[in-house]
Design a protein around this motif. Structure first.
Motif, PDB file in Angstrom:
ATOM      1  N   ALA A   1       0.844  -1.194   0.000  1.00  0.00           N
ATOM      2  CA  ALA A   1       0.000   0.000   0.000  1.00  0.00           C
ATOM      3  C   ALA A   1       0.877   1.241   0.000  1.00  0.00           C
ATOM      4  O   ALA A   1       2.087   1.163   0.242  1.00  0.00           O
TER       5      ALA A   1
ATOM      6  N   LEU B   1      -1.822   7.918   1.942  1.00  0.00           N
ATOM      7  CA  LEU B   1      -3.146   8.442   1.599  1.00  0.00           C
ATOM      8  C   LEU B   1      -3.125   9.973   1.575  1.00  0.00           C
ATOM      9  O   LEU B   1      -2.518  10.605   2.428  1.00  0.00           O
ATOM     10  N   TYR B   2      -3.818  10.526   0.607  1.00  0.00           N
ATOM     11  CA  TYR B   2      -3.884  11.980   0.476  1.00  0.00           C
ATOM     12  C   TYR B   2      -5.316  12.466   0.329  1.00  0.00           C
ATOM     13  O   TYR B   2      -6.199  11.716  -0.081  1.00  0.00           O
ATOM     14  N   GLN B   3      -5.511  13.720   0.666  1.00  0.00           N
ATOM     15  CA  GLN B   3      -6.768  14.383   0.325  1.00  0.00           C
ATOM     16  C   GLN B   3      -6.469  15.858   0.100  1.00  0.00           C
ATOM     17  O   GLN B   3      -5.488  16.379   0.624  1.00  0.00           O
TER      18      GLN B   3
ATOM     19  N   ILE C   1      -9.937  12.562  -2.696  1.00  0.00           N
ATOM     20  CA  ILE C   1      -9.052  11.704  -1.905  1.00  0.00           C
ATOM     21  C   ILE C   1      -8.355  10.765  -2.870  1.00  0.00           C
ATOM     22  O   ILE C   1      -8.926  10.372  -3.882  1.00  0.00           O
ATOM     23  N   TRP C   2      -7.108  10.441  -2.572  1.00  0.00           N
ATOM     24  CA  TRP C   2      -6.361   9.528  -3.433  1.00  0.00           C
ATOM     25  C   TRP C   2      -5.200   8.927  -2.657  1.00  0.00           C
ATOM     26  O   TRP C   2      -4.975   9.274  -1.495  1.00  0.00           O
ATOM     27  N   GLY C   3      -4.500   8.029  -3.300  1.00  0.00           N
ATOM     28  CA  GLY C   3      -3.303   7.458  -2.723  1.00  0.00           C
ATOM     29  C   GLY C   3      -2.140   7.635  -3.672  1.00  0.00           C
ATOM     30  O   GLY C   3      -2.318   8.074  -4.803  1.00  0.00           O
ATOM     31  N   GLU C   4      -0.955   7.318  -3.207  1.00  0.00           N
ATOM     32  CA  GLU C   4       0.191   7.283  -4.106  1.00  0.00           C
ATOM     33  C   GLU C   4       0.900   5.944  -3.915  1.00  0.00           C
ATOM     34  O   GLU C   4       0.658   5.237  -2.932  1.00  0.00           O
ATOM     35  N   ALA C   5       1.775   5.593  -4.865  1.00  0.00           N
ATOM     36  CA  ALA C   5       2.396   4.273  -4.825  1.00  0.00           C
ATOM     37  C   ALA C   5       3.412   4.140  -3.704  1.00  0.00           C
ATOM     38  O   ALA C   5       3.744   3.035  -3.279  1.00  0.00           O
ATOM     39  N   GLY C   6       3.896   5.254  -3.222  1.00  0.00           N
ATOM     40  CA  GLY C   6       4.904   5.258  -2.172  1.00  0.00           C
ATOM     41  C   GLY C   6       5.305   6.701  -1.944  1.00  0.00           C
ATOM     42  O   GLY C   6       4.525   7.609  -2.221  1.00  0.00           O
ATOM     43  N   ALA C   7       6.508   6.897  -1.448  1.00  0.00           N
ATOM     44  CA  ALA C   7       6.971   8.258  -1.209  1.00  0.00           C
ATOM     45  C   ALA C   7       8.364   8.409  -1.792  1.00  0.00           C
ATOM     46  O   ALA C   7       9.164   7.481  -1.750  1.00  0.00           O
TER      47      ALA C   7
ATOM     48  N   ARG D   1       0.672   5.221   7.280  1.00  0.00           N
ATOM     49  CA  ARG D   1      -0.203   4.277   6.595  1.00  0.00           C
ATOM     50  C   ARG D   1       0.182   2.828   6.879  1.00  0.00           C
ATOM     51  O   ARG D   1      -0.666   1.979   7.164  1.00  0.00           O
TER      52      ARG D   1
END
Lengths: 219, 219, 219, 219
Positions: free
Chosen positions: B160, B163-165, B172-178, B203
């Protein structure tokens, strides 16, 4: 009394589903739709985009695998037929596609692009998995799987693939998803390839059930 | 008596950690190392490969985010220093790397290739997340994240991303990593980039705790 | 006579374009549309899908870079406006997209899926490059670049990215394409990001010219 | 005289290799190592990392395909045995690997990470292609191909894959590279899989020759 409580706790830890069947009130606590004394079922949605029927057949394999897991409700739909309620209700979603030039078919991507942005579905913590069909050993069907996983992670899902082990049980590993080669070299979807689909479905249903059992416990 | 049991069950469902603090015997059922009446903690391992210190600083950001989640034990280690016990104990693993020609550094991959094959660590259902640093806007740092996720999925983990908003809470969305851009255009690791690292850590710790709470309940 | 022939050969090897301007018959050999004594120009098509204008601005940067290369004809079009003739005439194609959940927007993919299958365009040996815009450091814009490259390779193109070197000229490297971060952290398309777009355009035009100069020489 | 010149030009355009065999001086202009009156040959390096011999066998298939193209010198080496001169001399490089958890084996990546950084090889405009072997239909062997292509693009190469067409000549397409499934489902490297390797080798040699014919002509 303390001993009694401990006894019940062990029961809870070892078999919560059994507990729910004894006591409907506990099930009701979970906010499940009225299923009498039944345990809460994990819902798996298998949504696919098929061109010639291969991906559809493969989707049925995923569904079959998911149904192997007790207390799982499985829905199989063409991606165009999926409605907002299907997505909201799902604990796990398997997305599958035919391979169009190493990518998700545009028609399918157009549909799923709307799910979050326009339909405002919240996919947070739903379990995701991917499958695909395509011609050629290196024709992009694995990249489609990765692309679908990326879509799901970017929609806040947690993703996983099927689990494998060798005959001797010495090596264990996973794969990114499941796919079938459907080109001239290896036409159609074989029984062996369907096994991968089944393993994917089983894995997603298991994880969905697991995460569902955890959900009410955290703020 | 039935009512009593139901009362306890509700308690279990709503706050198992509280229950454990009342009854150490139940905690013992989970096979936790003796932490007295404390709840079982989720363990997050942050393992990284750093060349110039940027990835190390970013790894600290991931750890910081993980520590925000209650009842989380966080370990940060250079990937070369990770031992088998670290991996076995971890409920979640964040892997991070500097970007070497759009890929995982060979030295790091050599280390992690052994974890399953030679060390025989079973990663099934551990939570995975990935981070990276690299120069350039399109210099491969995202592909490193995807490559690390693929490594983890192929090691049976569930993966996973953060998480962002948006500010309005509308999207709202997610990303693959940082990841952090560390090249000439944007040197070093900025505070804003560290925020992404922290979100990733948070997360993973949240998911680890969630899956851990579910684990003992399924056969 | 041998010396003479050698002299001409050197001329051919060193400056074929000059030769063509001396001798229209040679140019005609290449089957170019009648451009008098002018050298055959390499054609670069920049096709993009833009949502808010960022990708459009970035596309202009790619075009600007391509125009830096002598004898290059550059066309910039929204992907929906591209016609079969644009694709057939192009020696190089740069495809660009906004990032939709870490993937090519469905609307764009639907358009380009038809280029080979329905329109029957033969992309063999055309030069391909990719660009994207998207919010977030790890929000999928690099994966969009990779996805577009995969699309192009699976359409028989040869693909490449922009070339870089550090200030000291000690390190040289390439990137997979060009992208701009357009989310809240770093809104809009900056001058520095446009430089990456320009480098991509320049690279594609240079390769297009190179491959074009070679094409008539092989059976 | 003009007619004469045109005649020679046509000859140059149609068959430069023939010209060189007439006139060694022209060949010398290209700075080729003294091969007498022979045309400059395109050099293809096939470098692989093999665990059980499957990737080695597949590498031989790639080499076989490259040798089908006239005037091609093919070298096949284990990646550990490649020296700087092999890389510098190569017009095209095919990189192949066994699949280690969906990625390039660490041992191989460690070797190739040094090629640019430590050995300072300039790969600009060399043609790249990738191949892999691995168990499982979705076990990462395609992701290894993509990872190798990304490595090469980030090393300034232009990359391409094998070309295909269906029996009726109606559909044409490419693939990202070549791979063979070597797991329990489909052990070993089959003749049909080797065909993909051969097509990859042929494609790379053809492109190498094409780009080589163009190289001296541009500033």
């Amino acid at each position: 009394m303390k001993r009694n409580r401990a006894g019940i706790c062990v029961l809870v830890l070892a078999a919560p589903l059994l507990l729910f069947s004894i006591d409907p009130a506990a099930a009701a606590e979970q906010g499940q739709p009225g299923e009498g004394s039944a345990p809460p079922k994990a819902r798996v949605l298998v949504a696919y985009y098929s061109r010639h029927g291969n991906t559809e057949r493969f989707a049925e394999g995923v569904a079959e695998g998911a149904r192997r897991v007790p207390d799982t409700l499985v829905t199989v739909k063409r991606v165009e037929d999926v409605v907002k309620e299907d997505l909201q209700a799902a604990d796990a979603i398997a997305l599958g596609a035919a391979t169009y030039f190493a990518g998700i078919p545009g028609t399918m991507k157009t549909v799923i692009d709307d799910w979050n942005w326009k339909w405002k579905v919240d996919f947070t913590d739903k379990v995701g998995g991917a499958f695909s069909t395509g011609g050629g050993q290196t024709g992009g069907k694995e990249f489609v799987v990765v692309s679908l996983l990326m879509f799901m992670i970017n929609n806040r899902m947690v993703v996983a693939g099927p689990l494998y082990q060798d005959a001797e049980g010495e090596d264990i590993w996973g794969e990114a998803g499941a796919s079938a080669m459907t080109g001239p070299l290896d036409p159609g979807v074989s029984e062996k390839e369907l096994d991968a689909a089944r393993l994917l479905g089983e894995r997603l249903a298991t994880l969905a059930r697991k995460l569902r059992s955890a959900q009410p416990r955290l703020p």
